[in-house]
Design a protein around this motif. Structure first.
Motif, mmCIF file in Angstrom:
data_model
loop_
_atom_site.group_PDB
_atom_site.id
_atom_site.type_symbol
_atom_site.label_atom_id
_atom_site.label_comp_id
_atom_site.label_asym_id
_atom_site.label_seq_id
_atom_site.Cartn_x
_atom_site.Cartn_y
_atom_site.Cartn_z
ATOM 1 N N LEU A 353 1.066 -1.248 0.131
ATOM 2 C CA LEU A 353 0.099 0.075 0.157
ATOM 3 C C LEU A 353 0.902 1.277 0.054
ATOM 4 O O LEU A 353 0.366 2.068 -0.808
ATOM 5 N N PHE A 354 2.013 1.035 0.738
ATOM 6 C CA PHE A 354 2.942 2.514 0.895
ATOM 7 C C PHE A 354 3.319 2.342 -0.613
ATOM 8 O O PHE A 354 3.449 3.878 -1.064
ATOM 9 N N LEU A 355 3.882 1.742 -1.053
ATOM 10 C CA LEU A 355 4.501 1.762 -2.670
ATOM 11 C C LEU A 355 3.527 2.337 -3.468
ATOM 12 O O LEU A 355 3.766 3.093 -4.634
ATOM 13 N N THR A 356 2.270 1.812 -3.452
ATOM 14 C CA THR A 356 1.340 2.269 -4.183
ATOM 15 C C THR A 356 0.700 3.661 -4.372
ATOM 16 O O THR A 356 0.766 4.250 -5.152
ATOM 17 N N VAL A 357 0.566 4.176 -3.092
ATOM 18 C CA VAL A 357 0.447 5.551 -2.931
ATOM 19 C C VAL A 357 1.469 6.438 -3.231
ATOM 20 O O VAL A 357 1.286 7.347 -3.909
ATOM 21 N N VAL A 358 2.777 6.179 -3.121
ATOM 22 C CA VAL A 358 3.747 6.946 -3.563
ATOM 23 C C VAL A 358 4.001 6.760 -4.973
ATOM 24 O O VAL A 358 4.144 7.907 -5.524
ATOM 25 N N LEU A 359 3.793 5.658 -5.526
ATOM 26 C CA LEU A 359 3.965 5.775 -7.240
ATOM 27 C C LEU A 359 2.813 6.558 -7.899
ATOM 28 O O LEU A 359 3.090 7.346 -8.748
ATOM 29 N N VAL A 360 1.544 6.477 -7.328
ATOM 30 C CA VAL A 360 0.405 7.200 -7.612
ATOM 31 C C VAL A 360 0.895 8.686 -7.649
ATOM 32 O O VAL A 360 0.672 9.430 -8.487
ATOM 33 N N ALA A 361 1.042 9.043 -6.326
ATOM 34 C CA ALA A 361 1.154 10.527 -6.147
ATOM 35 C C ALA A 361 2.498 10.973 -7.155
ATOM 36 O O ALA A 361 2.364 12.243 -7.484
ATOM 37 N N PHE A 362 3.535 10.202 -7.463
ATOM 38 C CA PHE A 362 4.610 10.687 -8.088
ATOM 39 C C PHE A 362 3.985 10.603 -9.490
ATOM 40 O O PHE A 362 4.600 11.570 -10.341
ATOM 41 N N LEU A 363 3.256 10.023 -10.402
ATOM 42 C CA LEU A 363 2.854 10.033 -11.506
ATOM 43 C C LEU A 363 2.120 11.020 -11.976
ATOM 44 O O LEU A 363 1.747 11.516 -12.723
ATOM 45 N N LEU A 364 1.236 11.495 -10.929
ATOM 46 C CA LEU A 364 0.234 12.462 -10.993
ATOM 47 C C LEU A 364 0.658 13.898 -10.518
ATOM 48 O O LEU A 364 -0.173 14.885 -10.761
ATOM 49 N N GLN A 365 1.841 14.062 -10.203
ATOM 50 C CA GLN A 365 2.477 15.309 -9.785
ATOM 51 C C GLN A 365 2.464 16.506 -10.785
ATOM 52 O O GLN A 365 2.302 17.762 -10.329
ATOM 53 N N ASP A 366 2.557 16.171 -11.906
ATOM 54 C CA ASP A 366 2.641 17.337 -13.119
ATOM 55 C C ASP A 366 1.405 17.540 -13.576
ATOM 56 O O ASP A 366 1.418 18.511 -14.351
ATOM 57 N N GLY A 367 0.190 17.094 -13.228
ATOM 58 C CA GLY A 367 -1.022 17.534 -13.699
ATOM 59 C C GLY A 367 -1.409 17.088 -15.276
ATOM 60 O O GLY A 367 -2.338 17.452 -15.804
ATOM 61 N N THR A 368 -0.553 16.012 -15.908
ATOM 62 C CA THR A 368 -0.538 15.547 -17.313
ATOM 63 C C THR A 368 -0.793 14.148 -17.194
ATOM 64 O O THR A 368 -0.333 13.610 -16.063
ATOM 65 N N SER A 369 -1.424 13.527 -18.162
ATOM 66 C CA SER A 369 -1.357 12.125 -18.380
ATOM 67 C C SER A 369 -1.265 11.662 -19.846
ATOM 68 O O SER A 369 -1.404 12.517 -20.729
ATOM 69 N N ASN A 370 -0.956 10.396 -19.769
ATOM 70 C CA ASN A 370 -0.802 9.530 -21.130
ATOM 71 C C ASN A 370 -0.704 8.325 -21.122
ATOM 72 O O ASN A 370 -0.990 7.857 -20.079
ATOM 73 N N TYR A 371 -1.026 7.617 -22.084
ATOM 74 C CA TYR A 371 -1.419 6.135 -21.863
ATOM 75 C C TYR A 371 -0.156 5.414 -21.323
ATOM 76 O O TYR A 371 -0.337 4.289 -20.713
ATOM 77 N N LEU A 372 1.096 6.013 -21.361
ATOM 78 C CA LEU A 372 2.093 5.480 -20.613
ATOM 79 C C LEU A 372 2.127 5.131 -19.210
ATOM 80 O O LEU A 372 2.143 4.010 -18.641
ATOM 81 N N LYS A 373 1.674 6.117 -18.529
ATOM 82 C CA LYS A 373 1.201 6.361 -17.209
ATOM 83 C C LYS A 373 0.406 5.221 -16.742
ATOM 84 O O LYS A 373 0.402 4.432 -15.767
ATOM 85 N N GLY A 374 -0.960 5.218 -17.636
ATOM 86 C CA GLY A 374 -1.813 4.218 -17.430
ATOM 87 C C GLY A 374 -1.567 2.665 -17.449
ATOM 88 O O GLY A 374 -1.653 2.010 -16.510
ATOM 89 N N LEU A 375 -0.353 2.530 -18.404
ATOM 90 C CA LEU A 375 -0.042 1.195 -18.840
ATOM 91 C C LEU A 375 0.889 0.802 -17.432
ATOM 92 O O LEU A 375 0.883 -0.366 -16.991
ATOM 93 N N LEU A 376 1.633 1.841 -16.943
ATOM 94 C CA LEU A 376 2.692 1.464 -16.007
ATOM 95 C C LEU A 376 1.641 1.023 -14.570
ATOM 96 O O LEU A 376 2.180 0.136 -13.689
ATOM 97 N N LEU A 377 0.686 1.828 -14.306
ATOM 98 C CA LEU A 377 -0.081 1.420 -13.201
ATOM 99 C C LEU A 377 -0.968 0.009 -13.530
ATOM 100 O O LEU A 377 -1.007 -0.812 -12.280
ATOM 101 N N ILE A 378 -1.313 -0.382 -14.715
ATOM 102 C CA ILE A 378 -1.887 -1.624 -14.860
ATOM 103 C C ILE A 378 -1.005 -2.924 -14.746
ATOM 104 O O ILE A 378 -1.072 -3.885 -13.764
ATOM 105 N N ILE A 379 0.314 -2.483 -15.030
ATOM 106 C CA ILE A 379 1.517 -3.610 -14.834
ATOM 107 C C ILE A 379 1.616 -3.538 -13.317
ATOM 108 O O ILE A 379 1.931 -4.814 -12.864
ATOM 109 N N CYS A 380 1.812 -2.677 -12.596
ATOM 110 C CA CYS A 380 1.925 -2.797 -11.355
ATOM 111 C C CYS A 380 0.827 -3.400 -10.403
ATOM 112 O O CYS A 380 1.121 -4.143 -9.520
#
Length: 404
Positions: A353-380
């Motif tokens: 849970l700790f690693l998940t919260v840190v990972l999501v916060a890190f990926l969303l910190q810049d306010g932009t999204s793309n398919y690669l970020k989504g793919l990384l979360l699915i793989i995790c």
């Protein structure tokens, strides 16, 4: 005299007949059933619920679990639909509170049934699984689908709202981390009791914190331009069920989910033995499918329509609600029931849970999204699912993977 007699029929004409009232009531009931039951294709799964109850008396626990799981999915989705319909009559403030209350009602009902049966680890793991599912697979699929649909541009969302949800998740994580670290460092004043007292104290603090978060969301979040009449027209068209019909359907679906949840929880251990998979995998991976089916579909559709703020609100908002409201509430309900439900989710689960919260916060910190970020979360998420498939919960011998 004759004039009075002649005028009598004209007075009766304004009084609706009993048959007319009956016909009108039946038409209203039929419209309600049509809007709630026949408007969604997922409702073809509803008959699996009664079938699960019948199969239960054959003592095939693996089939009972699977059929109950299928039967609860449409009930959970329709419960959310009835809540949304009711919120159209109550206004935005009460509507937000209704969505907060019933948003994860399925998880709460399943948790209460499991606590009644003394299966506290299933409660902890299923709630943890709901948080992980929302943050990884629901959010990941939404970002991936939106990124593929709008691959020529980077989708933008409000990083302030995402940061606020991430901060709330970190607060909830701190509440879970403290009893876990206290237990595994053997620094308790009273072994086995201090972590329980700390969990109950922390839960009493997390619930007001979540109430303050709701108040902030309702009171201080920016409201969209009211001059646009398009949204008002959409809301008028969205009213499909009357207010009292919504309340009736909420009661029906809540009772139905409660009944099926009892069979579902009772069949978990039998399903684990029948399918030769750990209870931890069933609790963390399979059970959250029930509560997150509606969120999964809606988050993806909003992302495809380039409404990423709503997608993040669905996924992260649900994870925040479970972490800050549902888990502490279950601790307090367990306290009232005389059960030793605490926030010590064990080292393996808390670390993930700790690693998940840190990972999501890190990926969303810049306010932009793309398919690669989504793919990384699915793989995790698949990494997490595989981890629980080979994980043995040492707290209970019943959770060990059977060997044939």
């Amino acid at each position: 005299m004759e004039g009075n007699i002649m005028s009598q029929p004209s007075q009766d004409q304004g009084i609706p007949s009993r048959s007319g009232c009956y016909r009108s009531s039946m038409q209203r009931i039929w419209r309600s059933i049509k809007a709630v039951i026949f408007s969604s294709k997922i409702n073809v799964l509803i008959p699996f619920g009664p079938v699960a109850i019948v199969v239960h008396y054959v003592h095939n626990h693996g089939s009972v679990f699977f059929l109950s799981l299928l039967g609860i999915i449409p009930l959970a989705e329709r419960l959310g639909f009835a809540t949304e319909q009711l919120s159209l009559f109550t206004g935005p403030t009460v509507g937000a509170l209704l969505n907060a209350s019933f948003g994860n009602a399925t998880e709460l009902i399943i948790s209460i049934q499991a606590m009644r049966n003394g299966k506290l680890r299933i409660v902890q793991q299923s709630l943890l699984g709901s948080v992980l599912s929302n943050m990884l697979i629901v959010l990941g699929c939404a970002l991936f689908a939106g990124g593929v649909r709008h691959r020529n541009k980077a989708q933008i969302f409000n990083e302030r709202d995402a940061g606020l949800n991430s901060g709330m998740l970190m607060v909830a994580l701190m509440g879970m981390l403290s009893p876990t670290v206290l237990h595994y460092t053997n620094t308790e004043i009273q072994s086995g009791k201090s972590e329980l007292v700390l969990s109950r104290f922390t839960s009493c603090l997390l619930l007001p914190a979540y109430a303050a978060y709701l108040f902030y969301q309702i009171k201080y979040q920016p409201i969209e331009d009211p001059s646009s009449n398009q949204e008002e027209n959409q809301n008028e068209e969205a009213v499909l069920v009357s207010k009292w019909d919504c309340i009736t359907w909420l009661v029906i679906f809540t009772v139905s989910i409660s009944v099926l949840s009892d069979y579902l929880v009772d069949a978990i251990e039998g399903a684990s033995r029948s399918w030769n998979i750990p209870i931890a995998f069933i609790s963390v991976v399979l059970l959250p499918i029930v509560g997150n089916a509606a969120e999964h579909a809606s988050a993806i559709m909003f992302a495809i329509n380039d409404k990423l703020d709503i997608s993040l609100g669905v996924a992260l908002g649900s994870a925040t609600q479970i972490s800050m409201f549902l888990i502490p509430l279950c601790v307090l309900i367990g306290w009232m029931m005389g059960k030793t439900m605490d926030l010590n989710f064990k080292l393996f689960e808390t670390a993930i849970l700790f690693l998940t919260v840190v990972l999501v916060a890190f990926l969303l910190q810049d306010g932009t999204s793309n398919y690669l970020k989504g793919l990384l979360l699915i793989i995790c998420y698949f990494v997490v699912a595989a981890s629980f498939y080979v994980h043995v919960d040492a707290t209970s011998a019943d959770n060990k993977l059977p060997h044939g």
